[in-house]
Design a protein around this motif. Structure first.
Motif, short mmCIF file in Angstrom:
data_model
loop_
_atom_site.label_atom_id
_atom_site.label_comp_id
_atom_site.label_asym_id
_atom_site.label_seq_id
_atom_site.Cartn_x
_atom_site.Cartn_y
_atom_site.Cartn_z
N THR A 184 93.65 -18.25 -57.96
CA THR A 184 95.13 -18.51 -57.79
C THR A 184 94.68 -17.51 -56.50
OG1 THR A 184 96.23 -16.31 -58.98
CG2 THR A 184 96.08 -18.94 -59.52
N ALA A 185 95.73 -18.23 -55.68
CA ALA A 185 96.15 -17.78 -53.87
C ALA A 185 96.68 -16.56 -53.79
CB ALA A 185 96.82 -18.44 -53.55
N SER A 186 97.62 -16.43 -54.82
CA SER A 186 98.33 -14.75 -54.88
C SER A 186 98.45 -14.54 -56.60
CB SER A 186 99.92 -14.92 -54.40
OG SER A 186 99.91 -16.23 -55.12
N GLY A 211 101.56 -28.36 -68.24
CA GLY A 211 100.36 -27.25 -67.53
C GLY A 211 101.10 -26.73 -66.00
N LYS A 212 101.94 -27.73 -65.89
CA LYS A 212 102.50 -27.45 -64.23
C LYS A 212 103.00 -25.81 -64.04
CE LYS A 212 103.20 -32.33 -64.11
NZ LYS A 212 104.16 -33.34 -63.97
N SER A 214 107.94 -16.60 -58.14
CA SER A 214 109.58 -16.30 -57.88
C SER A 214 109.49 -15.20 -58.96
CB SER A 214 110.63 -17.32 -57.30
OG SER A 214 110.28 -18.46 -58.84
N GLU A 215 110.28 -14.63 -58.89
CA GLU A 215 110.97 -13.71 -59.98
C GLU A 215 111.89 -14.66 -61.37
OE1 GLU A 215 113.73 -10.09 -61.31
OE2 GLU A 215 113.23 -10.78 -59.07
N VAL A 216 111.36 -14.12 -62.66
CA VAL A 216 111.67 -15.12 -63.48
C VAL A 216 113.27 -14.34 -64.32
CG1 VAL A 216 111.81 -15.23 -66.15
CG2 VAL A 216 110.10 -15.70 -64.78
N TYR A 218 107.12 -13.39 -63.60
CA TYR A 218 107.21 -14.20 -62.35
C TYR A 218 106.72 -15.42 -62.90
CZ TYR A 218 107.76 -9.90 -59.95
OH TYR A 218 107.84 -8.85 -59.33
N ARG A 219 106.88 -16.21 -62.21
CA ARG A 219 107.35 -18.19 -62.38
C ARG A 219 106.28 -18.64 -60.87
NH1 ARG A 219 110.07 -22.46 -60.71
NH2 ARG A 219 110.18 -23.95 -62.69
N SER A 220 105.36 -19.60 -61.26
CA SER A 220 104.67 -19.78 -60.40
C SER A 220 104.68 -22.25 -60.77
CB SER A 220 103.58 -19.96 -60.28
OG SER A 220 102.73 -20.55 -59.02
N VAL A 221 105.13 -22.87 -59.48
CA VAL A 221 104.97 -24.31 -60.01
C VAL A 221 103.25 -24.82 -59.14
CG1 VAL A 221 107.51 -24.02 -60.95
CG2 VAL A 221 106.79 -24.58 -58.77
N ASP A 222 103.14 -23.70 -58.09
CA ASP A 222 101.67 -24.66 -57.41
C ASP A 222 100.54 -23.84 -58.15
OD1 ASP A 222 102.17 -21.90 -56.57
OD2 ASP A 222 103.71 -22.86 -54.83
N GLU A 223 100.63 -23.10 -59.35
CA GLU A 223 98.64 -22.91 -59.20
C GLU A 223 98.44 -21.24 -58.91
OE1 GLU A 223 96.13 -25.62 -59.06
OE2 GLU A 223 96.74 -26.76 -60.75
#
Length: 626
Positions: A408-410, A424-425, A448-450, A438-443
């Motif tokens: 992943t990028a980060s 899987g999104k 963003s903080e949960v 933390y939560r990611s919607v772009d793999e």
């Protein structure tokens, strides 16, 4: 050691072993791990070559720590070759002990004024020879002692290296030969001033009482040492924690044919590593070489205990000797996570060596690549099972059920646990040693903080049907997210215990159906996303719960637990939603219980097959008898 229960998991930490030279059927082990089972320690005695053991509890007298610093030193435990009833053991904090009844009882030898050491390794080895007791102590300065009267008195063996610590020793041709290092090992401990950069091999002339430095030309920490049983002038020593890659070798090996007057490297011209079909060892190297031994029946053959397993060379004098990985059934990997994908493979995560994609349980499987070492987080998307994610020092995603991976990028933090939404999104990641998830919607491109999920060792679990729903545990409450992991809030229900498993388990193919193992609080289930829970009263204790393929004719996944039913603890299976249970292991196959990862996971493709984590015994699996 398959018989060890979860009440005695620490007994899997073997610090030292000894065989009675006069009765080789008698085997003794010192066992215990400081941070498990309250540090419970025991001497395990076998009269049948290790088939069965008698446990002799020694916790009140001394503690054993099979995973502590100096664990490669030794041996700490010895049987007197002249009288098999007499044993000695060097301890980490309580000095030297002696037994005169085959290990059944022990008393401290006050004549040796040694207790603990700064590195908490204490006595590093005990060696018996011709009525003498040699003792090495894991400290600088005064660290070698000898007794010639059965331990009634000890004298300091002056003149040895004062800025090094003894690790192992042999007696050869009237001389005690000792390997020394700048620390206890197997790795450096800079905080205690133990760097492991320096060391040597010293020889003590027993008759004259004089020390001599007979070190090989390389000034490094030394540990392993072995003497040819047919030629006391011939010895081989090994460095430890030396990472010089040379055709697969990290540590270096030197041989002498003249009692230490001269040494030659047996790896200087390179070696060949035969991985023996084990993908995770390919390209790796021999390191932490604390113990080496000649084969007494063929001294061209050398056996080495490395930090990653056992290697054997059948001809150490070949132009480019082959070192074969001989670790089948001896793996000490620590499983940390596992998933069984319907219509797909079993995918695992382990300590140190990433994990594997298993398609044939009888064969070694390919390691995840790219590799990153210890991997805790692992999940797949229930409605889109091609998508798999894993988290360690980095995070990787796969879109082909773990065949290939992309970083992943980060990532915020490291390791910890992760969950993939059913489609899987969405990734929800709770990093190690943080109370923020933390939560990611772009793999993994951005995070963003949960909100509402702020708990130590947090772990989100995705609902397998509703992509917007996640679950997590916080003390005695179940937290639920209905906005794809953006925020969590507690349900009204209060669990019977706040000290249960950190993992809520969601039933495959069913929305809102979750189970929680509460240890002494038993096992509970909710069919309404945690709004209410019902206890399974027939389960008095539960450390882990998981699910597998439904039994033929059943409409609900098979439930597996490590727990206690009817006063019996073990692995149980239920095909009727927990109404009744069948024990599927026995007392001889407990493996120390589900260990660090605390998982019992059923196979989603084959009914009755189940996988369990252990504390250093690898992943064990069971299948119904045919």
């Amino acid at each position: 050691m398959d018989w060890v229960s979860d009440k005695d998991t620490g007994l899997l930490g073997i610090e030292s072993l000894a065989i009675d030279p006069s009765s080789p059927n008698k085997l003794y082990l010192s066992a215990g791990i400081a941070y498990l089972n309250g540090g419970a320690s025991a001497i395990l005695k076998s009269d049948d070559y290790g088939q069965t053991f008698k446990r002799i509890d020694v916790t009140s007298q001394f503690k054993v720590h099979g995973n502590g610093m100096g664990r490669g030193n030794g041996e700490k435990l010895q049987v007197d070759p002249r009288d098999g009833k007499i044993l000695y053991i060097g301890t980490r904090a309580n000095g030297l002990f002696k037994s005169t009844d085959e290990g059944l009882t022990w008393h401290r030898l006050d004549s040796l004024d040694v207790t603990t050491t700064n590195n908490k390794n204490g006595i590093s080895f005990v060696l018996l020879d011709g009525g003498r007791i040699f003792v090495g102590v894991s400290r600088y300065g005064d660290n070698m002692y000898v007794s010639s009267d059965g331990g009634k008195s000890f004298s300091l063996m002056k003149g040895g290296p004062s800025k090094l610590m003894p690790g192992r020793a042999v007696v050869a041709n009237g001389k005690l030969v000792v390997t020394f290092a700048q620390g206890a090992g197997p790795h450096a401990d800079k905080a205690k001033g133990e760097g492991m950069e320096e060391g040597g091999v010293w020889q003590y002339d027993i008759a004259s009482g004089r020390w001599a430095d007979i070190s090989p030309p390389l000034n490094r920490a030394y540990a392993g040492i072995t003497v040819d049983p047919g030629n006391p002038q011939r010895m081989i020593v090994s460095t430890i924690s030396h990472y010089q890659m040379r055709g697969g070798i990290g540590d270096q090996f030197y041989e002498t044919l003249d009692g230490g007057k001269s040494w030659s490297s047996i790896v200087a011209n390179g070696v060949q590593i035969d991985s023996n079909g084990v993908s995770w060892i390919a390209g790796s190297f021999i390191h932490w070489t604390a113990s080496i031994e000649f084969d007494p029946f063929d001294t061209r053959r050398l056996m080495v205990v490395s930090g990653n397993g056992v290697f054997v060379s059948t001809d150490i004098h070949a132009a480019k000797p082959v070192w074969k990985f001989e670790d089948m059934g001896l793996e000490e990997s620590v499983p940390l996570n596992l998933v069984s994908i319907p219509g797909g493979p079993v995918i695992s995560a382990i300590g140190d060596y990433d994990g594997f994609r298993h398609t044939d349980l009888t064969q070694y499987s390919p390691i995840h690549t790219p590799t990153m070492g210890t991997t805790w987080g692992l999940d797949f998307a229930a409605l889109n099972p091609n998508v798999v994610a894993r988290a360690g020092s980095a995070m990787y995603l796969s879109h082909d059920m773990g065949i290939s991976w992309k970083k992943t990028a980060s990532m915020n933090g490291i390791k910890g646990q992760l969950a993939l939404s059913a489609d899987g999104k969405v990734i929800v990641h709770c990093p190690e040693k943080l109370t923020t998830c933390y939560r990611s919607v772009d793999e993994g491109g951005t995070w963003s903080e949960v909100q509402g999920l702020h708990t130590e060792r947090g772990r989100a679990v995705a609902d397998p049907v509703n992509p917007r729903k996640f679950y997590a545990l916080a003390d005695d409450r179940l937290l639920v997210s209905t906005d794809s992991g953006a925020s969590f809030a507690p349900t009204a229900a209060v669990l019977a215990s706040a000290k249960g498993s950190k993992a809520v388990r969601a039933v495959p193919g069913r929305e809102g159906d979750v189970w929680v193992a509460l240890y002494d609080g038993g096992l509970v289930r909710s069919a309404d996303s945690g709004e209410s829970f019902s206890a399974l009263n027939n389960v008095r204790y539960a450390a882990a719960v998981g699910f597998g393929k439904a039994a033929p004719g059943a409409d609900y996944p098979t439930v597996y637990i490590w727990g206690e039913v009817g006063g019996v603890r073990g692995v149980f299976r239920s095909t009727d939603r927990g109404a009744s249970w069948l024990r599927i292991n026995d007392d001889q196959h407990q493996y120390g219980g589900p260990g660090d990862a605390q998982f019992v996971v059923g196979d989603m493709n084959t009914f009755g097959v189940v996988y369990m984590s252990t504390a250093g015994r690898g992943i064990v699996f069971g299948k119904p008898k045919t």
